[in-house]
Motif scaffolding. Structure first.
Motif, mmCIF file in Angstrom:
data_model
loop_
_atom_site.group_PDB
_atom_site.id
_atom_site.type_symbol
_atom_site.label_atom_id
_atom_site.label_comp_id
_atom_site.label_asym_id
_atom_site.label_seq_id
_atom_site.Cartn_x
_atom_site.Cartn_y
_atom_site.Cartn_z
ATOM 1 N N ARG A 110 0.830 -1.204 0.000
ATOM 2 C CA ARG A 110 0.000 0.000 0.000
ATOM 3 C C ARG A 110 0.866 1.254 0.000
ATOM 4 N NH1 ARG A 110 -1.699 3.875 2.886
ATOM 5 N NH2 ARG A 110 -0.631 3.274 4.807
ATOM 6 N N ARG A 111 2.036 1.160 0.632
ATOM 7 C CA ARG A 111 2.955 2.302 0.686
ATOM 8 C C ARG A 111 3.837 2.411 -0.552
ATOM 9 N NH1 ARG A 111 5.035 2.874 6.947
ATOM 10 N NH2 ARG A 111 3.027 2.429 7.942
ATOM 11 N N GLY A 112 3.629 1.529 -1.501
ATOM 12 C CA GLY A 112 4.332 1.637 -2.772
ATOM 13 C C GLY A 112 5.536 0.733 -2.953
ATOM 14 N N TYR A 113 5.782 -0.148 -2.019
ATOM 15 C CA TYR A 113 6.931 -1.045 -2.126
ATOM 16 C C TYR A 113 6.557 -2.314 -2.891
ATOM 17 C CZ TYR A 113 9.301 1.967 1.164
ATOM 18 O OH TYR A 113 9.890 3.056 1.752
ATOM 19 N N ALA A 114 7.540 -2.878 -3.588
ATOM 20 C CA ALA A 114 7.340 -4.148 -4.289
ATOM 21 C C ALA A 114 7.258 -5.271 -3.268
ATOM 22 C CB ALA A 114 8.499 -4.399 -5.254
ATOM 23 N N THR A 115 6.279 -6.137 -3.442
ATOM 24 C CA THR A 115 6.101 -7.268 -2.532
ATOM 25 C C THR A 115 5.843 -8.532 -3.327
ATOM 26 O OG1 THR A 115 3.720 -6.908 -2.309
ATOM 27 C CG2 THR A 115 5.147 -5.803 -0.687
ATOM 28 N N VAL A 116 6.147 -9.659 -2.702
ATOM 29 C CA VAL A 116 5.891 -10.967 -3.296
ATOM 30 C C VAL A 116 5.101 -11.785 -2.279
ATOM 31 C CG1 VAL A 116 6.930 -13.085 -4.200
ATOM 32 C CG2 VAL A 116 8.009 -10.875 -4.664
ATOM 33 N N ALA A 117 3.927 -12.231 -2.678
ATOM 34 C CA ALA A 117 3.037 -12.981 -1.789
ATOM 35 C C ALA A 117 3.622 -14.350 -1.450
ATOM 36 C CB ALA A 117 1.666 -13.142 -2.434
ATOM 37 N N GLU A 118 3.152 -14.886 -0.348
ATOM 38 C CA GLU A 118 3.619 -16.180 0.153
ATOM 39 C C GLU A 118 3.442 -17.280 -0.891
ATOM 40 O OE1 GLU A 118 2.488 -19.421 3.606
ATOM 41 O OE2 GLU A 118 1.542 -17.456 3.650
ATOM 42 N N PRO A 119 4.503 -18.034 -1.188
ATOM 43 C CA PRO A 119 4.388 -19.127 -2.155
ATOM 44 C C PRO A 119 3.326 -20.165 -1.775
ATOM 45 C CG PRO A 119 6.680 -18.614 -1.784
ATOM 46 C CD PRO A 119 5.889 -17.816 -0.778
ATOM 47 N N GLY A 120 3.240 -20.518 -0.511
ATOM 48 C CA GLY A 120 2.302 -21.564 -0.104
ATOM 49 C C GLY A 120 0.870 -21.254 -0.483
ATOM 50 N N ARG A 121 0.421 -20.059 -0.205
ATOM 51 C CA ARG A 121 -0.962 -19.694 -0.545
ATOM 52 C C ARG A 121 -1.158 -19.615 -2.052
ATOM 53 N NH1 ARG A 121 -4.727 -18.352 3.476
ATOM 54 N NH2 ARG A 121 -3.792 -18.165 5.522
ATOM 55 N N ARG A 122 -0.135 -19.189 -2.789
ATOM 56 C CA ARG A 122 -0.238 -19.133 -4.248
ATOM 57 C C ARG A 122 -0.291 -20.534 -4.835
ATOM 58 N NH1 ARG A 122 4.733 -15.758 -4.462
ATOM 59 N NH2 ARG A 122 5.041 -16.650 -6.515
ATOM 60 N N TYR A 168 -3.741 -15.493 15.858
ATOM 61 C CA TYR A 168 -3.676 -16.707 15.040
ATOM 62 C C TYR A 168 -5.081 -17.183 14.680
ATOM 63 C CZ TYR A 168 -2.543 -21.271 13.253
ATOM 64 O OH TYR A 168 -2.432 -22.359 12.427
ATOM 65 N N GLU A 169 -5.282 -17.462 13.396
ATOM 66 C CA GLU A 169 -6.553 -17.986 12.913
ATOM 67 C C GLU A 169 -6.294 -19.046 11.864
ATOM 68 O OE1 GLU A 169 -8.710 -14.719 11.226
ATOM 69 O OE2 GLU A 169 -9.190 -13.850 13.176
ATOM 70 N N THR A 170 -7.155 -20.045 11.824
ATOM 71 C CA THR A 170 -7.121 -20.999 10.726
ATOM 72 C C THR A 170 -8.108 -20.534 9.664
ATOM 73 O OG1 THR A 170 -8.784 -22.390 11.787
ATOM 74 C CG2 THR A 170 -6.476 -22.947 12.205
ATOM 75 N N ASP A 171 -7.951 -21.065 8.454
ATOM 76 C CA ASP A 171 -8.891 -20.793 7.369
ATOM 77 C C ASP A 171 -8.814 -21.966 6.402
ATOM 78 O OD1 ASP A 171 -6.634 -20.319 5.638
ATOM 79 O OD2 ASP A 171 -6.657 -18.182 6.139
ATOM 80 N N THR A 172 -9.394 -21.842 5.236
ATOM 81 C CA THR A 172 -9.414 -22.970 4.302
ATOM 82 C C THR A 172 -8.020 -23.329 3.796
ATOM 83 O OG1 THR A 172 -9.903 -21.488 2.455
ATOM 84 C CG2 THR A 172 -11.776 -22.541 3.535
ATOM 85 N N ASP A 173 -7.094 -22.377 3.813
ATOM 86 C CA ASP A 173 -5.722 -22.642 3.363
ATOM 87 C C ASP A 173 -4.761 -22.882 4.521
ATOM 88 O OD1 ASP A 173 -6.679 -22.245 0.817
ATOM 89 O OD2 ASP A 173 -5.854 -20.233 0.602
ATOM 90 N N ARG A 174 -5.069 -22.364 5.681
ATOM 91 C CA ARG A 174 -4.239 -22.578 6.869
ATOM 92 C C ARG A 174 -5.040 -23.479 7.807
ATOM 93 N NH1 ARG A 174 -3.613 -17.551 9.591
ATOM 94 N NH2 ARG A 174 -1.987 -17.003 8.123
ATOM 95 N N ARG A 175 -4.842 -24.773 7.637
ATOM 96 C CA ARG A 175 -5.620 -25.754 8.387
ATOM 97 C C ARG A 175 -4.917 -26.231 9.648
ATOM 98 N NH1 ARG A 175 -7.903 -29.819 3.711
ATOM 99 N NH2 ARG A 175 -9.054 -28.253 2.539
ATOM 100 N N HIS A 176 -3.628 -25.953 9.766
ATOM 101 C CA HIS A 176 -2.861 -26.501 10.880
ATOM 102 C C HIS A 176 -3.124 -25.739 12.182
ATOM 103 C CE1 HIS A 176 -0.309 -23.559 8.765
ATOM 104 N NE2 HIS A 176 0.053 -23.194 9.972
ATOM 105 N N SER A 177 -2.884 -26.436 13.268
ATOM 106 C CA SER A 177 -3.109 -25.873 14.594
ATOM 107 C C SER A 177 -2.014 -24.878 14.963
ATOM 108 C CB SER A 177 -3.122 -26.998 15.627
ATOM 109 O OG SER A 177 -1.812 -27.549 15.732
ATOM 110 N N LEU A 178 -2.281 -24.117 16.006
ATOM 111 C CA LEU A 178 -1.266 -23.214 16.537
ATOM 112 C C LEU A 178 -0.049 -24.005 17.010
ATOM 113 C CD1 LEU A 178 -0.228 -20.423 17.369
ATOM 114 C CD2 LEU A 178 -1.528 -20.663 19.502
#
Length: 170
Positions: free
Chosen positions: A19-31, A114-124
């Motif tokens: 949002r501040r204008g920097y280049a970013t690369v999203a997490e490979p796992g979610r992609r 910490y929250e789980t979701d459909t892509d992050r299924r593992h426990s804390l």
């Protein structure tokens, strides 16, 4: 590099830096998970952890090679190598040695967010054990990783940019 504990606020921090204008690369796992769901190939971590880790290494290497200038990564080669070693006992040290990041920031465990979701299924508990391996891998690879404070996303972004000697606005 922004790494650390799953659910520790890495992706939210990257979104703020973008949002501040920097280049970013999203997490490979979610992609990778999104690619599998879209029928573009890959492997799901809960179905085939070894194949997933190999996909993560390939994607992390490609991300690294495509980046230019200041780029913030949400996980990368070291994280993927740790996953590969955990799934197969194969060494990822050659990739870790070849693909080096200039700075590393580690998001510590933050159970309150910490929250789980459909892509992050593992426990804390699983996230915490993975965190120990990842944090150790960065240290063993010679990185002087900076631990991110548990604070607002704006303050975290300010902290990262101040550590890098950058302005708040990009």
């Amino acid at each position: 590099m922004i790494s650390g504990c799953s659910g520790g606020g890495k992706s939210t921090l990257l979104a703020e830096l973008a949002r501040r204008g920097y280049a970013t690369v999203a997490e490979p796992g979610r992609r990778i998970i999104a690619d599998v769901r879209a029928g573009r190939g890959g492997a799901l971590p809960w179905d085939d952890p070894a194949a997933f880790a190999r996909c993560a290494i390939a994607m992390s290497v490609a991300d690294y090679e495509l980046a230019s200038g200041l780029t913030f990564f949400d996980r990368g080669v070291v994280d993927a190598a740790v996953a590969l070693e955990a799934a197969t006992a194969e060494s990822g040290s050659a990739w870790v040695a070849r693909y080096r990041y200039d700075s590393v920031f580690i998001a510590p465990p933050w159970p309150e967010i910490y929250e789980t979701d459909t892509d992050r299924r593992h426990s804390l508990d699983k996230a915490l054990s993975d965190y120990v391996r990842v944090e150790r891998a960065y240290r063993d690879a010679g990185y002087d990783a900076v631990i991110l404070p548990r604070t607002t996303v704006a303050e975290r972004a300010d902290f990262v940019l101040a550590d890098l000697g950058r302005s708040r606005s990009g």
